[in-house]
Every structure is written in C-alpha cells, then in structure tokens.
Design an enzyme around this catalytic site. Structure first.
Site, PDB file in Angstrom:
ATOM      1  N   CYS A  77      25.935  33.589  44.283  1.00 43.62           N
ATOM      2  CA  CYS A  77      25.264  34.449  44.994  1.00 43.62           C
ATOM      3  C   CYS A  77      23.699  34.635  44.492  1.00 43.62           C
ATOM      4  O   CYS A  77      23.767  35.009  43.472  1.00 43.62           O
ATOM      5  CB  CYS A  77      25.743  35.805  45.254  1.00 43.62           C
ATOM      6  N   GLY A 116      23.297  41.464  49.429  1.00 40.96           N
ATOM      7  CA  GLY A 116      23.496  42.048  47.882  1.00 40.96           C
ATOM      8  C   GLY A 116      24.729  42.215  47.495  1.00 40.96           C
ATOM      9  O   GLY A 116      25.072  43.059  46.865  1.00 40.96           O
ATOM     10  N   LYS A 159      34.653  38.557  52.922  1.00 38.30           N
ATOM     11  CA  LYS A 159      33.531  38.763  52.211  1.00 38.30           C
ATOM     12  C   LYS A 159      33.687  39.209  50.664  1.00 38.30           C
ATOM     13  O   LYS A 159      34.966  39.482  50.591  1.00 38.30           O
ATOM     14  CB  LYS A 159      32.925  39.957  52.954  1.00 38.30           C
ATOM     15  N   THR A 212      23.835  29.385  49.625  1.00 35.60           N
ATOM     16  CA  THR A 212      22.531  29.376  50.291  1.00 35.60           C
ATOM     17  C   THR A 212      21.434  28.847  49.209  1.00 35.60           C
ATOM     18  O   THR A 212      21.681  29.101  47.872  1.00 35.60           O
ATOM     19  CB  THR A 212      22.075  30.886  50.712  1.00 35.60           C
TER      20      THR A 212
END
Lengths: 250, 306
Positions: free
Chosen positions: B130, B72, B45, B193
């Site tokens: 992100c 987040g 992560k 994403t």
C-alpha cells in the site's frame, strides 16, 4: 438506487458556466427525494460525477440537475444535448430530513452550485404547508440563477460577494434582516457551512456536503467526513450527503 | 460449454473473476446490485490489528484513464471484520480472501493469526504494497529481504494459503517475487497501485490531502501485464493478476500473460455490475480466441511469443 438510462429532454446554460439539464426516467423520477444525487457516467472518464437533484416532476417523469463546468468531466457533460442518453446511478444517498410540523417556518441557505438541491426541498416543503424563506449567495450577478423559482416559494434574499446582484457580502450578512424561523437547511462551500453552523449553533439545522467521490455507493471510503465528538467518519455518499449540522465536523 | 473453473491453493474458483481489495469494501454495497455468489471469490478491504481511520480528504482524484487514491487503509480492525463482515460474506457461495495489513511484522502476524479462528476465510492476501500509509505497507514491499521476512512470519502464524500482493513501485519485480516465493508464499497478487501525484493549478497544491496516492485504472494495465508476464517466467506459484481491467479481453490478456485469476478494481466504481458482466462475457471471448477453458489460456501468451 439503480443503474438507469436517462434521456436528456433539454440542456441549456442558465448562468456563467452553469448548465440545467432535464432528464427523463420513470424509476428515478418516482423514487428521488430532496437532497439525493445522481452519479453520472461521463464518456471517456474513469469516475462518475455526483450531481445533486434540483427538481423532480413525477407526472412528467423528469429529474432536473444543475452543474457548473469546472473540469473536464462537467465540460464534456455540457456537450451532451437533447435526445442523447446518460448512464446514471441513482437516486443516491439520503435526502433531507423533513420531519416538520405543519406551518413551520424554514430557512434555506444556498451558496453557488449548492443552491440547486434546496429548490426541490423548498418546493416539497411548501407543498407540505411550510413557510419557506431563502437566502441565496453567489459570487457575482453573472453566476445567479433560479431567483424567480425561489421567489415563487416565498421571501427570498439574494447576496453576491461583489454586490453586483442583491446585497453585498456573504449569506450570513443578511441573517439579521430575516424573521424568526424554526429550522434551517443549507448547501454550499465548506467555509460557508462553517460560518452558518457557527452562527446558527442554537438552531436545528441540516447541511448537505460535497466531496470527491470514488464509487458513490459507500464501498471505497473516498468521500468521508469526520464525525462530531467521536473518532471515525461518516460516508458522504451513503450516510449523507445530508447530515444534521451537529453530526459532523466541518 | 467453456469451463471457467480454476483451482488455486485454498481457492476453488468457479470463475476467475474477483473484486480487488479496497475497491469493493466488504461487499455489502454491491450485494444490493447482484448476488455476490456469482463471483469467483471476493478479496476484502484491508484488515489491520485495530481500527484505522485513514487519511484526510480529498482522498481520490481522477487522472487520464485512471485515478489516484489515498484512502489510507481505513478499516474497523480485524476483530470487527471477522465478527461482522466475514459473517456477512459467508452467506454467499464463494471463497473469501482476507487482505492483511500492518505497521509492524507483529501486527501482520496478529492479523493473519486472527483469521485462523474463522472457517469462512479461505486465503490471505498479504498487503505489503500500500503506497498510502506512512508506516508499514510499502516499506515491506520494496525490500526483498523485508518482504521475505514478513511472508515467512505470516506463514508461520497462519494456517491459510498466503498470496503476497506485490508493489509495482520497485526496480526489479522479479526479485521481489522470487524472494517471497522462497519465503513460502503460496501465490502472488499483482499489481498494487503505482505511486503518483496530481497538482491542482488553481490552488497550486497537490490535489490529494496525502499529497501522493496510488494510481489505478486502465492507465496502469500495460505495466501490470508486463510485470505478470515477467514474473510468470521466473516463479512457479500462481498469480492473481490485476490492474486496469475493464472488459473481458483485458481478463484474457492477464490470463495469457500468466495470471490464473483476475481481480477487478477501479472499474467497479464506474460500473457496479462490471464483475458479473465480465463473468458472463468471458466464455464468448475465450471461444472467440480458440480456448476451451480458462485453464487452457493461462500463460499461453508467454509460450506463443518465446
């Protein structure tokens, strides 16, 4: 926790949009404790659905879940019938802390689809010679379920928002009518839990929380709740879903 | 016997399957299910310079064949990750890739440099894509010059190979890939994403507290395959492909498009055993389609259809 196949022994509607499903599985029925949940795979859906355990029969090796048909996943799950199987991760999370002295008086406060986990808890507490008082809140009479089951555990107060069954109002409106108790356990919508934890600030209590989940095992950090008096979060799926009422900020 | 091994800069993979960053935590939870040493690698992560608390809830929402997330970048900060999580993962026989995130180039440099101190991290994945944080991440990942600049600075700060994770939220993914390759990237990781949104009809409000989130899952696989395919034609550095992998044929599809290894994200949530199952199934799928090894299949889709 394991990934298991559970056989659907029965599935029936017990109130408005509310389904009771009895699932057979040796491992989960022998290991589940009150307050834990099953993470259920629903065909055609990306994410599993977290569903609380409403009852366990260790002899019959069954686990009962209740769910409300609110979205496409639960509607699809409701179409699954006796004889079919479900792919389930479970039992997940930590259960209710039941460090009670024999003879303690316990208050259970459930709201809507938050009522089910309190039944298995209440049954277990009664089995440990505790006195159980229940307050169950629903929106209206058509949503009410498990009244007789809770009545078999002890004094039970029913409340509906529109007054169509039992008292009219919110679960907190009947607090004045019940006798003294040592500890409370609650599960239901966040506004209800906020009202309860505020009114019962001086009491020891435990609350069970619900949040949209990703993995359900503690890895993705989707279902978090802020810690009380501290920065950071607790994971609802892994650290919970049950927390001490003063442990988190609602 | 089908050879699953792949050698990439800094990474000797015994098979090409690894969990994608953010979908596997730091492996602890999944270590209860299986031996993490079976994985080709693990991508941790995201790590930021200091502890990050992430977005408000709800943080996930299901969509058709996928999900939106807006976690987040919640993480305990790079120092704690090295002290606790890298130490834990080093007990398993597989390479560790650290995902590096930040709000400023300085923070990226700091985080990257911190991993120089541990011998158990084998490569960095530079997170410039992100979509769920206001500062950093995506702002570096949508401008070729900024992407090149942060890549260059991280390369200077780190002694590890750097895989840059590209965002699909751009009009020209090839330009981004070329820019970071020219800046010294050792490999690419793609795709992150896609920015998306879901509105709840009952509340009439966005379902995610962050309003928008990153779309992942099978819904994005065709986009990921197209982007890996296009980029593979234009760069010479290897690609770790990802986006909607749920079965061994999906893995092969990414290899054919030009990926040298494949990361699995959202599918871990549905099936915690997905990674070891894919590793077990991959030899059968490779054999079924006439490949003797993973290496043999990489980029073959591009050659066959040109």
């Amino acid at each position: 926790m394991r990934k298991e196949i559970m056989y659907i022994q029965s599935s029936k509607s017990i109130a408005l949009d509310t389904v009771e499903m009895v699932l057979k599985n040796n491992y989960i029925s022998q290991t589940a404790v009150p307050g834990q949940f099953l993470h259920v795979f629903v065909e055609g859906h990306t994410l599993r659905r977290p569903l609380s355990i409403a009852d366990v029969d260790r002899e019959k090796e069954t686990v009962t879940i209740l769910f409300k048909k609110t979205g496409s996943g639960t509607k699809q799950l409701a179409t699954c019938q006796e004889g079919m199987t479900l792919d389930v991760l479970g039992p997940n999370g930590n259960g209710f802390n039941m460090d009670n002295k024999e003879g303690s008086s316990i208050l259970l406060i459930g709201g809507g689809i938050g009522v089910p986990p309190l039944y298995y808890l209440g049954k277990t507490l009664v089995g440990q010679n505790m006195k159980v008082i229940s307050i169950l809140g629903f929106q209206s009479a058509e949503s009410v379920f498990y009244v007789e089951k809770f009545q078999s555990l002890g004094e039970t107060w029913m409340v509906t928002n529109d007054g169509s069954y039992g008292e009219k109002g919110f679960v907190t409106d009947v607090f004045d009518k019940i006798e003294a108790f040592d500890r409370y356990y609650s599960c239901g919508p966040i506004p209800m839990l906020q009202a309860i934890t505020k009114k019962l600030e001086h009491k020891q209590g435990y609350i069970s929380l619900e949040e949209r989940m990703g993995c359900g095992v503690g890895a993705c950090l989707a279902c978090v709740i802020p810690k009380a008096n501290n920065r950071g979060y607790k994971k609802i799926c892994k650290d919970g879903p049950v927390f001490h009422a003063k442990e988190v900020t609602l | 016997m089908t050879n699953l091994a792949v050698d990439l800069p800094g990474l000797r993979l015994k098979n090409p399957i690894m969990p994608a960053s953010g979908c596997f935590g730091f492996g602890r939870e999944y270590s209860d299910f299986y031996d993490l040493g079976k994985l080709g690698a693990v991508i941790m992560k995201a790590a930021t310079g200091s502890e990050r608390f992430g977005n408000n809830t709800p943080r996930v929402a299901e969509t058709a064949s996928g999900m939106l997330n807006a976690i987040g970048l919640q993480n305990p900060g790079v120092d704690k990750i090295i002290e606790s999580e890298v130490d834990f993962l080093s007990n398993y026989d597989m390479p560790i890739i650290a995902n590096v995130a930040g709000s400023t180039i300085g923070e990226y440099e700091k985080v990257a440099a911190a991993f120089n101190q541990t011998k158990h991290v084998h490569a960095l994945e530079l997170n410039i894509s992100c979509p769920n944080v206001k500062e950093g991440g995506i702002q570096f990942g949508t401008d070729p010059n900024m992407a090149a600049n942060v890549t260059k600075m991280v390369k200077q700060a780190s002694n590890l190979p750097v895989y840059v994770k590209l965002s699909p939220n751009v009009s020209d993914i090839v330009a981004m890939a070329k820019a970071v390759e020219a800046a010294g990237a050792d490999g690419l990781s793609m795709i992150n994403t896609l920015s998306g949104m879901k509105i709840d009809p009952s509340s009439k409000r966005p379902l995610l507290a962050n309003k928008t989130g990153g779309l992942s899952g099978p819904a994005i696989k065709p986009i990921a395959i197209r982007m890996v395919y296009e980029v593979k034609q234009q760069v010479s550095i290897p690609i770790i492909g990802m986006g909607g992998v749920t079965n061994a044929e999906d893995v092969l599809e990414f290899l054919l498009a030009g990926a040298s290894a494949v990361a699995v994200g959202t599918a871990n949530f549905q099936n915690p055993f997905i990674c070891p199952e894919l590793i077990d199934e991959l030899p059968k799928i490779l054999t079924k389609y006439g490949f003797l090894s993973v290496q043999d299949a990489i980029g073959k889709g591009a050659i066959l259809y040109e």
